[in-house]
Design an enzyme around this catalytic site. Sequence first.
Site, short mmCIF file in Angstrom:
data_model
loop_
_atom_site.label_atom_id
_atom_site.label_comp_id
_atom_site.label_asym_id
_atom_site.label_seq_id
_atom_site.Cartn_x
_atom_site.Cartn_y
_atom_site.Cartn_z
N LYS A 19 157.67 79.71 67.71
CA LYS A 19 158.60 78.71 67.17
C LYS A 19 159.76 78.63 68.15
CE LYS A 19 161.79 77.45 63.60
NZ LYS A 19 162.79 77.98 62.65
N GLY A 46 170.36 76.77 56.94
CA GLY A 46 171.08 77.53 55.92
C GLY A 46 172.07 76.73 55.11
N SER A 50 166.33 80.64 54.14
CA SER A 50 167.57 80.90 53.38
C SER A 50 167.44 80.59 51.90
CB SER A 50 168.72 80.08 53.97
OG SER A 50 168.97 80.45 55.31
#
EC number: 2.8.1.10
Length: 264
Positions: free
Chosen positions: A106, A167, A216
């Site tokens: 990633k 987040g 998150s």
Amino acid sequence: MKNYSSLLIGGKKFSSRLMVGTGKYKSTQDMIESLSNSETEIITVAVRRIKNDETGENLLEKINWKKYWMLPNTAGCVNSDEAVRIAILGRELAKLSGQEENNFVKLEVIPDKKYLLPDPMETLKAAEILIKKGFSVLPYINADPILAKRLEEIGCATVMPLGSPIGSGQGLLNLSNIGIIIESAKVPVIIDAGIGVPSEASQAMELGADGVLINSAIAQAENPPLMAQAINYGVKAGRQAFLAGRIKKQDFATASSPEKNISI
């Protein structure tokens, strides 16, 4: 055309369309239970923190790597050179976990410390290098249709546009651009970052995304394992709704009961 088959990334099939991150959990137990409840098959790990996560434990030792496919990420890298170096280290860590054929990465290149927005030029540069080195590159990007297409054209295995900043829990802020990316892409589109609740995960899937990556929203929930289960349901519901096909929106009402042949 709607794809009814399993999620296919880099030549590997996955049944689950929910990817889950391993950071920010209060305890290893919360993380393990959340991963199980999510029914995920792909989990992301920050290469720079894998040997000393937030709980102070080694993820290589705590996670059953026969059950989960490791997706090393280059979190913390601010330029392409750093990202390439960390990606190579991540591939070695995957091998140490027993996944000899794992070339996934990633790709995150984020010089912006306040909003954590990815650098498009450095991401593209790193992706070109990593693809030449045999990686299956899953790049984290802004919801930029032109960049997404360019990354697809050079050989990225997916594109991963953000829903909103990492987040933030703000959900999907740029539905128009995300829709264009989904419509145009010939590789899987994974919505990454900003999703806060199951309804937003479902919304991403209803749009036609091939999957979502969530960290998150699960790890920082009051009850992470329960939230993981809820988001799993949301992803499944959204995918089924997309395949089923929603009714068209219109400006007027249509009676659901027949207006003819009514007996009195």
